[in-house]
Design an enzyme around this catalytic site. Structure first.
Site, PDB file in Angstrom:
ATOM      1  N   HIS A 307       0.838  -1.198   0.000  1.00 39.93           N
ATOM      2  CA  HIS A 307       0.000   0.000   0.000  1.00 39.93           C
ATOM      3  C   HIS A 307       0.865   1.237   0.000  1.00 39.93           C
ATOM      4  O   HIS A 307       1.938   1.232   0.604  1.00 39.93           O
ATOM      5  CB  HIS A 307      -0.934   0.021   1.231  1.00 39.93           C
ATOM      6  CG  HIS A 307      -2.077   0.937   1.042  1.00 39.93           C
ATOM      7  ND1 HIS A 307      -1.996   2.281   1.308  1.00 39.93           N
ATOM      8  CD2 HIS A 307      -3.321   0.703   0.581  1.00 39.93           C
ATOM      9  CE1 HIS A 307      -3.153   2.833   1.013  1.00 39.93           C
ATOM     10  NE2 HIS A 307      -3.974   1.915   0.575  1.00 39.93           N
ATOM     11  N   ASP A 364      -8.018  -4.795  -0.215  1.00 41.97           N
ATOM     12  CA  ASP A 364      -8.570  -5.373  -1.443  1.00 41.97           C
ATOM     13  C   ASP A 364      -8.316  -6.862  -1.573  1.00 41.97           C
ATOM     14  O   ASP A 364      -9.019  -7.561  -2.304  1.00 41.97           O
ATOM     15  CB  ASP A 364      -8.033  -4.629  -2.661  1.00 41.97           C
ATOM     16  CG  ASP A 364      -8.710  -3.291  -2.773  1.00 41.97           C
ATOM     17  OD1 ASP A 364      -9.891  -3.217  -2.416  1.00 41.97           O
ATOM     18  OD2 ASP A 364      -8.058  -2.321  -3.175  1.00 41.97           O
TER      19      ASP A 364
HETATM   20  N1  CMC Z   1       4.318  -7.274  -5.331  1.00 43.62           N
HETATM   21  C1  CMC Z   1       5.664  -7.300  -5.407  1.00 43.62           C
HETATM   22  N2  CMC Z   1       6.475  -6.251  -5.109  1.00 43.62           N
HETATM   23  C2  CMC Z   1       5.869  -5.126  -4.700  1.00 43.62           C
HETATM   24  C3  CMC Z   1       4.474  -5.025  -4.602  1.00 43.62           C
HETATM   25  C4  CMC Z   1       3.691  -6.145  -4.911  1.00 43.62           C
HETATM   26  N3  CMC Z   1       2.367  -6.116  -4.819  1.00 43.62           N
HETATM   27  N4  CMC Z   1       4.158  -3.783  -4.182  1.00 43.62           N
HETATM   28  C5  CMC Z   1       5.305  -3.114  -4.032  1.00 43.62           C
HETATM   29  N5  CMC Z   1       6.351  -3.932  -4.352  1.00 43.62           N
HETATM   30  C6  CMC Z   1       7.778  -3.608  -4.219  1.00 43.62           C
HETATM   31  C7  CMC Z   1       8.250  -2.690  -5.331  1.00 43.62           C
HETATM   32  O1  CMC Z   1       8.739  -3.427  -6.436  1.00 43.62           O
HETATM   33  C8  CMC Z   1       9.334  -1.917  -4.621  1.00 43.62           C
HETATM   34  O2  CMC Z   1      10.465  -2.734  -4.502  1.00 43.62           O
HETATM   35  P1  CMC Z   1      11.956  -2.079  -4.532  1.00 43.62           P
HETATM   36  O3  CMC Z   1      12.005  -1.174  -3.325  1.00 43.62           O
HETATM   37  O4  CMC Z   1      12.860  -3.238  -4.443  1.00 43.62           O
HETATM   38  O5  CMC Z   1      12.046  -1.339  -5.834  1.00 43.62           O
HETATM   39  C9  CMC Z   1       8.789  -1.733  -3.193  1.00 43.62           C
HETATM   40  O6  CMC Z   1       7.932  -2.872  -3.004  1.00 43.62           O
HETATM   41  C10 CMC Z   1       8.005  -0.454  -2.988  1.00 43.62           C
HETATM   42  O7  CMC Z   1       6.994  -0.413  -3.995  1.00 43.62           O
HETATM   43  P2  CMC Z   1       6.422   0.936  -4.636  1.00 43.62           P
HETATM   44  O8  CMC Z   1       5.873   0.609  -5.983  1.00 43.62           O
HETATM   45  O9  CMC Z   1       7.452   2.014  -4.516  1.00 43.62           O
HETATM   46  O10 CMC Z   1       5.282   1.280  -3.648  1.00 43.62           O
HETATM   47  P3  CMC Z   1       4.142   2.293  -3.933  1.00 43.62           P
HETATM   48  O11 CMC Z   1       3.815   2.906  -2.630  1.00 43.62           O
HETATM   49  O12 CMC Z   1       4.483   3.212  -5.057  1.00 43.62           O
HETATM   50  O13 CMC Z   1       2.971   1.359  -4.479  1.00 43.62           O
HETATM   51  C11 CMC Z   1       1.062  -0.017  -4.570  1.00 43.62           C
HETATM   52  C12 CMC Z   1       1.912   0.928  -3.713  1.00 43.62           C
HETATM   53  C13 CMC Z   1      -0.240  -0.326  -3.828  1.00 43.62           C
HETATM   54  C14 CMC Z   1       0.711   0.626  -5.911  1.00 43.62           C
HETATM   55  C15 CMC Z   1       1.882  -1.332  -4.788  1.00 43.62           C
HETATM   56  O14 CMC Z   1       2.206  -1.932  -3.558  1.00 43.62           O
HETATM   57  C16 CMC Z   1       1.149  -2.327  -5.692  1.00 43.62           C
HETATM   58  O15 CMC Z   1       1.271  -2.241  -6.913  1.00 43.62           O
HETATM   59  N6  CMC Z   1       0.366  -3.297  -5.091  1.00 43.62           N
HETATM   60  C17 CMC Z   1      -0.403  -4.225  -5.875  1.00 43.62           C
HETATM   61  C18 CMC Z   1      -1.706  -3.550  -6.294  1.00 43.62           C
HETATM   62  C19 CMC Z   1      -2.672  -3.389  -5.143  1.00 43.62           C
HETATM   63  O16 CMC Z   1      -2.918  -4.308  -4.375  1.00 43.62           O
HETATM   64  N7  CMC Z   1      -3.260  -2.194  -5.070  1.00 43.62           N
HETATM   65  C20 CMC Z   1      -4.313  -1.889  -4.086  1.00 43.62           C
HETATM   66  C21 CMC Z   1      -3.895  -0.896  -3.079  1.00 43.62           C
HETATM   67  S1  CMC Z   1      -5.103  -0.777  -1.771  1.00 43.62           S
HETATM   68  C22 CMC Z   1      -6.425  -0.008  -2.526  1.00 43.62           C
HETATM   69  C23 CMC Z   1      -6.415   1.451  -2.415  1.00 43.62           C
HETATM   70  O17 CMC Z   1      -6.407   1.989  -1.283  1.00 43.62           O
HETATM   71  O18 CMC Z   1      -6.438   2.083  -3.474  1.00 43.62           O
END
Ligand code: CMC
Length: 429
Positions: A307, A364
């Site tokens: 998240h 989710d």
């Molecule tokens: N699976 C594998 N790796 C992940 C995931 C995941 N679901 N989410 C984040 N990472 C890794 C990412 O590759 C990064 O690794 P590194 O530091 O080695 O580069 C690290 O964790 C941080 O990720 P980020 O993309 O910088 O984190 P963010 O805050 O930009 O993204 C997110 C948050 C929710 C978009 C992401 O965790 C994601 O894509 N999750 C899957 C989709 C999901 O479940 N979304 C629903 C969110 S809850 C609903 C809402 O409130 O909208």
């Protein structure tokens, strides 16, 4: 003396005020930085940028706190109802019995949609995604209520638009589902509660009686409460920014629905089940998919994990996990896809990659599982989220209008070609 921050640019010092919120969170106010210094700040994804001051929802991602108008989400999920929470978010206080009665009756009176809208449904192609349909239908409501075009009308008119939106959203969502299923649409029954009416319009049929299962209604009510607002996320910010142009409320909410649709936001609940089905169809080798999620050369991510703001735990997920276990147990559901979900949760929670990055199941992950258990088709999951988030979007829109916020207009750092002269066709390689 109030706190300030100093920014030194080309040897010159600029003093920026520090704004402190009621929960003591701090922000550097850089609103005059560009005019004073010619510099802007750059922050992809707005990870460190506040876009507004808001009194609606407080969340602390590190501590896993979520409160609507000061009330902890745990208390609201346990003791309140979705309709009461909707009132709280929009009007700022819990309603007294008279206020709640007026609000529920007003919402209950506006559930029908104009018969002309049926023709829109008939025009969508078979298999159209219900989120595309919902966004279109909500936007089209503005054409049926031309008086709602002006966001600065008297409060009674604004109230009516807000109540119409809350009333008609479940009707339109259920119609989208029924058209997709090729089943007759069910007209709302206004003496039913908000949740019961929605379940009836979704699952009722004219040829048989439909009894709402209280376990299903209770789980649905909780889910909608948990989703009702989440401060300045992708869709809420979209609603505010579209509304800031003084576009009407229906259009702003329709844009919020479009933003919610994406798999990185609300669309994650659909993506979770699709991912679980894919793992099952691939033979159920969990480790293979966990390794893929960890591989930086692979775009696959574990849907429903991680998240943007909750880096220790998602308080909504804690509440919904309990409801999820409850629903699965009480309904005696035996579903191999849900077994995969449980195993995946177990494996990922122990894996150092996920633990170190604070990636654990989000709301989710569990909401997708519950909706599947309740018999809601996968493509409708994000629609359910949209119904829940509607009061939050309305509250965000209302606050933005009441605060007379300026039109949203970010800056950029231009990195394209510098000035060059037009080249005739015969000179181009
Ligand atoms: N699976 C594998 N790796 C992940 C995931 C995941 N679901 N989410 C984040 N990472 C890794 C990412 O590759 C990064 O690794 P590194 O530091 O080695 O580069 C690290 O964790 C941080 O990720 P980020 O993309 O910088 O984190 P963010 O805050 O930009 O993204 C997110 C948050 C929710 C978009 C992401 O965790 C994601 O894509 N999750 C899957 C989709 C999901 O479940 N979304 C629903 C969110 S809850 C609903 C809402 O409130 O909208």
């Amino acid at each position: 003396m109030s706190e300030t921050a100093k920014i030194i640019l080309d040897g010159k010092e600029y003093v920026c005020p520090i704004i402190t919120g009621t929960e003591n969170e701090k922000a550097i106010d850089i609103s005059s930085l560009r005019s004073d210094s010619g510099h802007i700040t750059l922050d992809f994804g707005f990870k460190n940028t506040g876009s507004t001051k808001s009194a609606i929802t407080f969340l602390d991602g590190e501590k896993g706190i979520l409160r609507y108008r000061g009330y902890p989400i745990e208390q609201l999920a346990e003791k309140s109802t979705f309709i009461e929470v909707a009132y709280l978010l929009i009007y700022g206080e819990l309603p007294n019995p008279k206020e709640l009665n007026y609000f529920s009756n007003s919402v209950g009176r506006h559930t029908l949609v104009h018969e002309d809208m049926r023709r829109f449904f008939e025009a969508f192609p078979t298999g159209a995604h219900p989120m595309g349909i919902l966004s279109t239908m909500i936007s089209s409501l503005s054409t049926f209520y031309p008086h709602s075009q002006d966001p600065n009308r008297p409060m009674e008119d604004i109230d009516l638009t807000m109540h119409r939106l809350i009333a008609k959203m479940p009707t339109l969502a259920a119609m989208a589902y029924k058209f997709a299923m090729g089943q007759p649409t069910m007209y709302p029954i206004n003496k039913l509660s908000y949740i019961d009416n929605f379940l009836y319009m979704m699952f009722g049929l004219p040829v048989e009686d439909y009894e709402v299962d209280p376990i299903v209604a209770d789980a649905m009510d909780k889910l909608l409460i948990l989703h009702a607002d989440h401060e300045q996320n992708c869709s809420a910010s979209t609603v505010r920014i579209v509304g800031s142009s003084q576009a009407n409320m229906y259009s702003a909410i329709s844009a919020g629905i479009a933003a919610l649709w994406g798999p990185l936001h609300g669309g994650a609940n659909q993506a979770v089940i699709e991912m679980l089905e894919m793992i099952r169809n691939d033979g159920g080798n969990m480790q293979k998919w966990i390794d893929k999620a960890k591989d930086k050369n692979d775009s696959f991510r574990l849907m429903g994990f991680g998240h943007r703001v909750y880096k220790n735990f998602d308080p909504r997920a804690t509440i919904i996990k309990k409801a999820c276990d409850n629903v699965l147990d009480k309904m005696g559901i035996d579903d191999p896809v849900l077994d995969i979900a449980r195993k995946l949760e177990e494996v990922a929670l122990k894996d150092p990659y996920f633990v170190e990055r604070g990636l654990y199941p989000n709301v989710d992950f569990y909401s997708g599982i519950i909706y599947r258990a309740l018999g809601v088709p996968t493509e409708m999951f994000t629609v359910m989220f949209a119904i829940g988030r509607l009061p939050g979007w309305i509250a965000q829109w209302k606050e933005m209008i009441e605060n007379r916020e300026p039109i949203g207009r970010p800056r950029q750092v231009y990195v394209g070609a510098t000035k060059r002269d037009y080249m005739p066709m015969d000179k181009r390689s």
